[in-house]
Design an enzyme around this catalytic site. Structure first.
Site, short mmCIF file in Angstrom:
data_model
loop_
_atom_site.label_atom_id
_atom_site.label_comp_id
_atom_site.label_asym_id
_atom_site.label_seq_id
_atom_site.Cartn_x
_atom_site.Cartn_y
_atom_site.Cartn_z
N ASN A 103 0.83 -1.21 0.00
CA ASN A 103 0.00 0.00 0.00
C ASN A 103 0.86 1.26 0.00
O ASN A 103 1.93 1.30 0.60
CB ASN A 103 -0.94 -0.01 1.20
CG ASN A 103 -1.88 -1.19 1.16
OD1 ASN A 103 -2.04 -1.80 0.10
ND2 ASN A 103 -2.48 -1.54 2.27
N ASP A 105 -0.60 4.19 0.94
CA ASP A 105 -1.44 5.17 1.64
C ASP A 105 -0.91 5.66 2.98
O ASP A 105 -1.46 6.60 3.57
CB ASP A 105 -2.87 4.62 1.81
CG ASP A 105 -2.90 3.27 2.52
OD1 ASP A 105 -2.01 3.01 3.36
OD2 ASP A 105 -3.82 2.48 2.24
N HIS A 120 5.76 -0.56 -2.79
CA HIS A 120 5.33 0.18 -3.98
C HIS A 120 5.42 1.69 -3.80
O HIS A 120 4.78 2.43 -4.54
CB HIS A 120 3.90 -0.26 -4.37
CG HIS A 120 3.84 -1.68 -4.83
ND1 HIS A 120 2.67 -2.41 -4.92
CD2 HIS A 120 4.82 -2.52 -5.25
CE1 HIS A 120 2.94 -3.63 -5.36
NE2 HIS A 120 4.23 -3.73 -5.56
N CYS A 128 11.66 14.10 -8.29
CA CYS A 128 11.89 14.95 -9.45
C CYS A 128 12.42 14.12 -10.62
O CYS A 128 13.35 13.32 -10.46
CB CYS A 128 12.88 16.06 -9.09
SG CYS A 128 13.26 17.08 -10.53
N GLU A 214 -12.19 -13.12 0.52
CA GLU A 214 -12.24 -13.94 -0.70
C GLU A 214 -10.99 -14.81 -0.77
O GLU A 214 -10.01 -14.54 -0.09
CB GLU A 214 -12.23 -13.04 -1.95
CG GLU A 214 -13.18 -11.87 -1.93
CD GLU A 214 -14.56 -12.26 -2.34
OE1 GLU A 214 -14.69 -13.29 -3.04
OE2 GLU A 214 -15.51 -11.56 -1.95
P1 OAD Z 1 -6.12 -5.89 -4.92
O1 OAD Z 1 -7.13 -4.84 -5.17
O2 OAD Z 1 -5.60 -6.66 -6.08
O3 OAD Z 1 -6.71 -6.96 -3.90
C1 OAD Z 1 -7.38 -6.56 -2.73
C2 OAD Z 1 -7.67 -7.80 -1.91
O4 OAD Z 1 -8.23 -7.38 -0.67
C3 OAD Z 1 -8.69 -8.75 -2.55
O5 OAD Z 1 -8.19 -10.08 -2.50
C4 OAD Z 1 -9.93 -8.60 -1.67
O6 OAD Z 1 -10.68 -9.80 -1.57
C5 OAD Z 1 -9.31 -8.22 -0.33
N1 OAD Z 1 -10.17 -7.45 0.58
C6 OAD Z 1 -11.17 -6.59 0.29
N2 OAD Z 1 -11.69 -6.06 1.40
C7 OAD Z 1 -11.00 -6.58 2.45
C8 OAD Z 1 -11.05 -6.41 3.87
N3 OAD Z 1 -11.92 -5.58 4.44
N4 OAD Z 1 -10.17 -7.10 4.63
C9 OAD Z 1 -9.27 -7.95 4.06
N5 OAD Z 1 -9.19 -8.15 2.73
C10 OAD Z 1 -10.02 -7.47 1.93
O7 OAD Z 1 -4.94 -5.21 -4.09
P2 OAD Z 1 -3.42 -5.65 -3.92
O8 OAD Z 1 -3.29 -7.13 -3.83
O9 OAD Z 1 -2.86 -4.84 -2.83
O10 OAD Z 1 0.29 -1.80 -7.32
O11 OAD Z 1 -2.82 -5.17 -5.29
C11 OAD Z 1 -1.44 -5.29 -5.48
C12 OAD Z 1 -0.93 -4.13 -6.30
O12 OAD Z 1 -1.70 -4.04 -7.50
C13 OAD Z 1 -1.10 -2.78 -5.66
O13 OAD Z 1 -0.07 -2.46 -4.75
C14 OAD Z 1 -1.06 -1.87 -6.84
C15 OAD Z 1 -1.96 -2.64 -7.77
O14 OAD Z 1 -1.81 -2.40 -9.11
C16 OAD Z 1 0.74 -0.68 -7.83
O15 OAD Z 1 0.08 0.33 -7.92
C17 OAD Z 1 2.14 -0.80 -8.29
#
Ligand code: OAD
Length: 242
Positions: A103, A105, A120, A128, A214
């Protein structure tokens, strides 16, 4: 082997030498931060090819910066939830706790976590494109789109096609390869090299848990799958015994 739901599982941090919380967008979902994939995911609404890669920035830096500025405005108003606070509290009580997060954030740090490896990058930093100076900028809007040297600033985050920072990956893999408790929270396991981290933890025979409502692409690797939301499960899992 796919584990089973164990809602009664309780963990005691002192039973482990080195604990890693490996987090993705789902970790911040209950704080109001949209995830990338799945329902309401950012990449369903926006094409990353237009907003999250170097080519897009080179074509139209202003458009890309505006997109990221809009996302920052959302993040600015979000607050860490109970799950972030549980992780930060454990770090205060245990000598070896690391958050390895995908994340950008800054929510873990806002909850008080200090040992956070941001794979990330961060939405709160700009780099810059001319002189490479990195600046922190914690405001809702960017102070400026350009550096004092006159070049465009770009968010200091990893976009599609970018290489991850080598030092960051080295630190993360070292810690994960030596941990004995690995808890993955809210990641789809779709983006490499981070998706390979559960396997790395397993190779050290760490207990590997996944918290996610999920199944993820890496669910098959975990010892236990805990189906639920981060903000509900983490406080239950580490219920304090006074
Ligand atoms: P994703 O959006 O791919 O996956 C989010 C996951 O969180 C899913 O498996 C959901 O089921 C789960 N989820 C949703 N709500 C939840 C909750 N309340 N508690 C627990 N789990 C929950 O996000 P990431 O795996 O973080 O990269 O994505 C990886 C990377 O892809 C990100 O860092 C970003 C993106 O493109 C960059 O921007 C480089």
């Amino acid at each position: 082997m796919i584990g089973i739901l164990k809602s009664t599982l309780k963990l005691h941090p002192e039973d482990y030498t080195s604990i890693v919380f490996f987090t993705g967008a789902g970790m911040s979902a209950e704080s109001g931060v949209p995830t990338y994939r799945g329902k309401g995911g950012i990449w369903h609404k926006y094409r990353w090819e237009e907003y999250a890669c170097q080519e897009a920035f080179d074509r139209n830096p202003k458009k890309v910066l505006k997109f990221h500025e809009k996302r920052r405005k959302v993040l600015f108003d979000c607050q860490p939830h109970a799950g972030h606070h549980v992780i930060a509290d454990i770090e205060k009580r245990h000598p070896q706790v690391t958050v390895v997060t995908q994340n950008i954030d800054g929510m873990h740090q806002r909850a008080g976590s200090e040992k956070v490896i941001e794979l990330h990058g961060s939405a709160w930093r700009l780099r810059c494109t001319g002189c490479s100076v990195v600046t922190q900028d914690f405001n809702k809007s960017y102070k400026s789109y350009t550096c004092e040297c006159g070049s465009w600033l770009r968010p200091d985050i990893i976009w599609f096609g970018d290489m991850l920072n080598e030092n960051v990956i080295t630190r993360a893999t070292k810690i994960i390869g030596n941990c004995d408790l690995f808890i993955s929270i809210g990641t789809s396991g779709a983006v490499w090299p981070a998706a390979g981290f559960p396997q790395l933890a397993k190779s050290n025979e760490a207990l590997c848990l996944e918290i996610n409502p999920e199944l993820s692409e890496m669910s098959y690797l975990y010892d236990e799958l805990i189906r639920g939301k981060a903000g509900d499960i983490l406080p239950e899992l580490f219920e304090k015994i006074e």
